[in-house]
Each structure stands twice: as C-alpha cells, then as structure tokens.
Design a protein around this motif. Structure first.
Motif, mmCIF file in Angstrom:
data_model
loop_
_atom_site.group_PDB
_atom_site.id
_atom_site.type_symbol
_atom_site.label_atom_id
_atom_site.label_comp_id
_atom_site.label_asym_id
_atom_site.label_seq_id
_atom_site.Cartn_x
_atom_site.Cartn_y
_atom_site.Cartn_z
ATOM 1 N N ALA A 1 0.829 -1.208 0.000
ATOM 2 C CA ALA A 1 0.000 0.000 0.000
ATOM 3 C C ALA A 1 0.864 1.258 0.000
ATOM 4 O O ALA A 1 0.621 2.199 -0.768
ATOM 5 N N ALA A 2 1.886 1.280 0.852
ATOM 6 C CA ALA A 2 2.751 2.465 0.926
ATOM 7 C C ALA A 2 3.556 2.644 -0.362
ATOM 8 O O ALA A 2 3.721 3.768 -0.842
ATOM 9 N N ALA B 1 3.091 6.345 -6.997
ATOM 10 C CA ALA B 1 2.134 7.178 -7.722
ATOM 11 C C ALA B 1 2.425 8.653 -7.472
ATOM 12 O O ALA B 1 2.384 9.471 -8.410
ATOM 13 N N TYR B 2 2.739 9.004 -6.233
ATOM 14 C CA TYR B 2 3.104 10.388 -5.914
ATOM 15 C C TYR B 2 4.338 10.826 -6.701
ATOM 16 O O TYR B 2 4.367 11.919 -7.273
ATOM 17 N N GLY C 1 9.784 6.475 -15.357
ATOM 18 C CA GLY C 1 10.437 5.471 -16.192
ATOM 19 C C GLY C 1 9.397 4.571 -16.810
ATOM 20 O O GLY C 1 8.216 4.590 -16.425
ATOM 21 N N ILE C 2 9.812 3.749 -17.734
ATOM 22 C CA ILE C 2 8.883 2.906 -18.474
ATOM 23 C C ILE C 2 8.122 1.920 -17.588
ATOM 24 O O ILE C 2 7.001 1.537 -17.893
ATOM 25 N N ALA D 1 4.368 -0.771 -12.370
ATOM 26 C CA ALA D 1 4.662 -1.106 -10.976
ATOM 27 C C ALA D 1 3.559 -0.598 -10.054
ATOM 28 O O ALA D 1 3.157 -1.295 -9.110
ATOM 29 N N VAL D 2 3.048 0.598 -10.326
ATOM 30 C CA VAL D 2 1.946 1.134 -9.522
ATOM 31 C C VAL D 2 0.718 0.234 -9.659
ATOM 32 O O VAL D 2 0.094 -0.132 -8.656
ATOM 33 N N VAL D 3 0.386 -0.147 -10.882
ATOM 34 C CA VAL D 3 -0.779 -1.013 -11.115
ATOM 35 C C VAL D 3 -0.584 -2.360 -10.425
ATOM 36 O O VAL D 3 -1.506 -2.882 -9.777
ATOM 37 N N LEU D 4 0.615 -2.934 -10.536
ATOM 38 C CA LEU D 4 0.898 -4.207 -9.873
ATOM 39 C C LEU D 4 0.717 -4.081 -8.360
ATOM 40 O O LEU D 4 0.104 -4.947 -7.723
#
Length: 117
Positions: free
Chosen positions: A71-72, A78-79, A88-89, A94-97
């Motif tokens: 969560a963190a 995202a921030y 980066g690509i 990574a955020v979605v995962l």
C-alpha cells in the motif's frame, strides 16, 4: 527469541521512518555523504520496505507487513510519478501491480479475520 524479534522490528521500523523522513541525513550518518537526486527517492522506497519489514517481524503479522509495504509503495510511487515528474517505463506498471497486490493482500487479511471469528 520473542524479545529479539520485537527489538529487530522496532529497530527496522525506526530506521525506515528515518529514511522516509530525512533520507539525506541517514545517508550522511551511515555512508558519510548526503543523498541527493534519485538516491533520495530510492532511499524512501527502502524506508517503506524497512517499515514493512518491521511490521512483518512484529510477532504474528507477516501479512500485515506485506500489506503495509504494498500500500505504501503504491502511494509513494504514484506520488513520485504525478508530483515528482519521474516516470520510467516501468513506473506505472509497478503502480498497477502494487494496486492489485494491495487489494489481494487486503482481501486475504479480511478473510483471515473472518475465519478466526
């Protein structure tokens, strides 16, 4: 053994909080040089991981530790992408995962509580 685990959990959590709040100072104290640029972002992610490790090491809460980290990490990455301009690509994948992992871990945590009652 339990006292050692609690000591380790508290130590890792305090170190993680320090990396999250004052990463440059921690770099200065540990490595003899201030952290700058992208190293601050990486240090903060490491701080999040250490906080989660501390939570996971607290007796009986490994699932909560992983949930804390996921969560963190989701929120911080995202921030960084939105406010920090670092993209980066693999940032948004990574955020979605981490969003998916957070949802799955939260679901597992709730299911575990329902099973125990």
């Amino acid at each position: 053994m339990n006292k050692v685990l609690v000591f380790a959990a508290v130590s890792e959590t305090v170190t993680g909080l320090a990396l999250l709040i004052v990463p440059s100072l921690v770099g200065q104290l540990l490595l003899g040089t201030e952290l700058t640029g992208i190293a601050i972002t990486v240090a903060r992610v490491a701080g999040i991981a250490l906080i989660a490790l501390g939570v996971a090491c607290w007796p009986g809460t490994p699932l909560v530790g992983m949930l804390t980290y996921s969560a963190a990490a989701t929120l911080y990455l995202a921030y960084v992408g939105l406010a920090g301009g670092l993209t980066g690509i693999l940032l948004w994948p990574a955020v979605v995962l981490h969003v998916i992992l957070t949802a799955l871990l939260a679901r597992a945590s709730v299911s575990g509580r329902e099973t125990k009652t």
